[in-house]
Design a protein around this motif. Structure first.
Motif: not given
Length: 145
Positions: A55-74
């Motif tokens: 139905d197009g409903m968001v039921i999960g997320t994974s946000w990955m940010t990059f700090d130039g050294r590591r990727i942070h999964l949150h």
């Protein structure tokens, strides 16, 4: 099981994403989790994946940010009505594909009482760092997806 798609975030997902984050205590606009910050983090080399149902409903997320050294999964979570259906594993695999393609270490934080999440992360090779509730994969070659 219903059809689930894992794809990149689109601005039109923001309302559903915000509802999911509030429901799962992952974030809210008061913490700076707004559309502008999301788009900025993606422009800086991060990625936000969403799991959507048929139905197009968001039921999960994974946000990955990059700090130039590591990727942070949150902001990694699945709607309570859709947990224990393999969606977390799907999101983890897609997240680690991105991490591996970027070629950087990945780090996450998880509440010590969230045993199901800890067990999921350990299945994919995250290791406990000791006095911190932080898990990391240092050797990207060890990832089997």
């Amino acid at each position: 099981m219903e059809s689930i798609t894992i794809r990149d975030f689109q601005p039109s997902d923001y309302e559903g994403l915000s509802e999911l984050w509030q429901l799962t205590n992952l974030g809210n606009p008061a913490r700076g989790d707004n559309l502008e910050i999301i788009q900025q983090s993606i422009a800086l080399g991060g990625k936000l994946l969403v799991a959507v149902n048929s139905d197009g409903m968001v039921i999960g997320t994974s946000w990955m940010t990059f700090d130039g050294r590591r990727i942070h999964l949150h902001h990694f979570g699945v709607h309570p009505n859709n947990q224990r259906q393999g969606i977390g594993k799907m999101l983890t695999r897609e997240s680690l594909r991105f991490v591996k393609a970027k070629g950087y270490q990945v780090k996450l934080e998880v509440h010590r009482n969230n045993i199901p999440a800890i067990n999921l992360y350990k299945q994919f090779g995250f290791q406990y760092l000791g006095d911190y509730d932080v898990y990391i994969i240092r050797d990207l070659n060890s990832i089997s997806i």
